[in-house]
Design an enzyme around this catalytic site. Structure first.
Site, PDB file in Angstrom:
ATOM      1  N   ASN A 165       0.857  -1.182   0.000  1.00  9.90           N
ATOM      2  CA  ASN A 165       0.000   0.000   0.000  1.00  9.90           C
ATOM      3  C   ASN A 165       0.896   1.235   0.000  1.00  9.90           C
ATOM      4  O   ASN A 165       1.848   1.316   0.781  1.00  9.90           O
ATOM      5  CB  ASN A 165      -0.905  -0.010   1.232  1.00  9.90           C
ATOM      6  N   GLY A 183      -4.308   2.994   1.750  1.00  6.84           N
ATOM      7  CA  GLY A 183      -4.395   2.294   3.028  1.00  6.84           C
ATOM      8  C   GLY A 183      -3.086   2.160   3.773  1.00  6.84           C
ATOM      9  O   GLY A 183      -3.018   1.430   4.766  1.00  6.84           O
ATOM     10  N   HIS A 186       6.781  -1.894   3.662  1.00  7.04           N
ATOM     11  CA  HIS A 186       6.440  -3.262   4.049  1.00  7.04           C
ATOM     12  C   HIS A 186       5.674  -3.942   2.928  1.00  7.04           C
ATOM     13  O   HIS A 186       4.794  -3.364   2.308  1.00  7.04           O
ATOM     14  CB  HIS A 186       5.634  -3.308   5.356  1.00  7.04           C
TER      15      HIS A 186
HETATM   16  P1  AMP Z   1      -0.476  -0.802   5.889  1.00  8.75           P
HETATM   17  O1  AMP Z   1      -1.914  -0.493   6.234  1.00  8.75           O
HETATM   18  O2  AMP Z   1      -0.270  -1.280   4.478  1.00  8.75           O
HETATM   19  O3  AMP Z   1       0.436   0.357   6.251  1.00  8.75           O
HETATM   20  O4  AMP Z   1      -0.063  -2.032   6.786  1.00  8.75           O
HETATM   21  C1  AMP Z   1       0.306  -1.914   8.114  1.00  8.75           C
HETATM   22  C2  AMP Z   1       0.074  -3.256   8.747  1.00  8.75           C
HETATM   23  O5  AMP Z   1       0.819  -3.312   9.942  1.00  8.75           O
HETATM   24  C3  AMP Z   1      -1.377  -3.543   9.120  1.00  8.75           C
HETATM   25  O6  AMP Z   1      -1.808  -4.717   8.438  1.00  8.75           O
HETATM   26  C4  AMP Z   1      -1.335  -3.733  10.628  1.00  8.75           C
HETATM   27  O7  AMP Z   1      -2.205  -4.748  11.069  1.00  8.75           O
HETATM   28  C5  AMP Z   1       0.129  -4.111  10.856  1.00  8.75           C
HETATM   29  N1  AMP Z   1       0.685  -3.816  12.164  1.00  8.75           N
HETATM   30  C6  AMP Z   1       0.636  -2.641  12.830  1.00  8.75           C
HETATM   31  N2  AMP Z   1       1.321  -2.729  13.990  1.00  8.75           N
HETATM   32  C7  AMP Z   1       1.830  -3.985  14.042  1.00  8.75           C
HETATM   33  C8  AMP Z   1       2.630  -4.701  14.973  1.00  8.75           C
HETATM   34  N3  AMP Z   1       3.060  -4.137  16.111  1.00  8.75           N
HETATM   35  N4  AMP Z   1       2.947  -5.981  14.694  1.00  8.75           N
HETATM   36  C9  AMP Z   1       2.528  -6.575  13.560  1.00  8.75           C
HETATM   37  N5  AMP Z   1       1.778  -5.945  12.637  1.00  8.75           N
HETATM   38  C10 AMP Z   1       1.418  -4.674  12.872  1.00  8.75           C
END
Ligand code: AMP
Length: 120
Positions: A93, A99, A106
């Site tokens: 994203n 999103g 990532h």
């Molecule tokens: P995005 O919305 O593409 O920026 O993805 C961020 C992702 O990070 C989301 O799917 C969240 O559920 C995940 N996320 C946020 N904090 C953590 C954490 N501490 N450990 C693992 N995943 C996380």
């Protein structure tokens, strides 16, 4: 240009530094992969570079070898998670409307169920 200060201050920077826990499934010198806290599929792993890159909006300023390495790490994770036969998806994203909530690059590796298209 990558901003180490900004991105290292994200929750993912804290995971890289070992300051907050994560279920790490793969790591090497350049990246780590850990399970998403809020999984959207039976397998939902995030692959991130150890160094701070805010996202693909900075791809032109990132090391191409690192970007390629992240893709290969995604393949390693998918294979390790048993997704070779069933298939899997990589999602990145970029920006708010897409999103992106964490400004540290990532790759979402998703699998373990049928994935519909187009995505929402
Ligand atoms: P995005 O919305 O593409 O920026 O993805 C961020 C992702 O990070 C989301 O799917 C969240 O559920 C995940 N996320 C946020 N904090 C953590 C954490 N501490 N450990 C693992 N995943 C996380």
């Amino acid at each position: 240009m990558s901003d180490p200060q900004q991105s290292s201050d994200t929750v993912f920077g804290a995971i890289v530094r070992g300051e907050i826990p994560a279920e790490i499934v793969y790591e090497d010198d350049d990246c780590i992969a850990f399970r998403d806290l809020n999984p959207q599929a039976p397998v939902h792993v995030l692959v991130i570079p150890r160094i701070a890159v805010s996202g693909l909006q900075e791809a032109d300023q990132a090391d191409p070898a690192l970007l390629g390495h992240l893709m290969q790490a995604a393949q390693t994770v998918a294979r390790q998670e048993g997704l070779d036969a069933s298939g899997w998806r990589v999602v990145v994203n970029v920006g708010e409307a897409a999103g992106q909530t964490v400004p540290h690059l990532h790759l979402h590796v998703l699998g373990g169920r049928a994935l519909t298209w187009p995505p929402g």
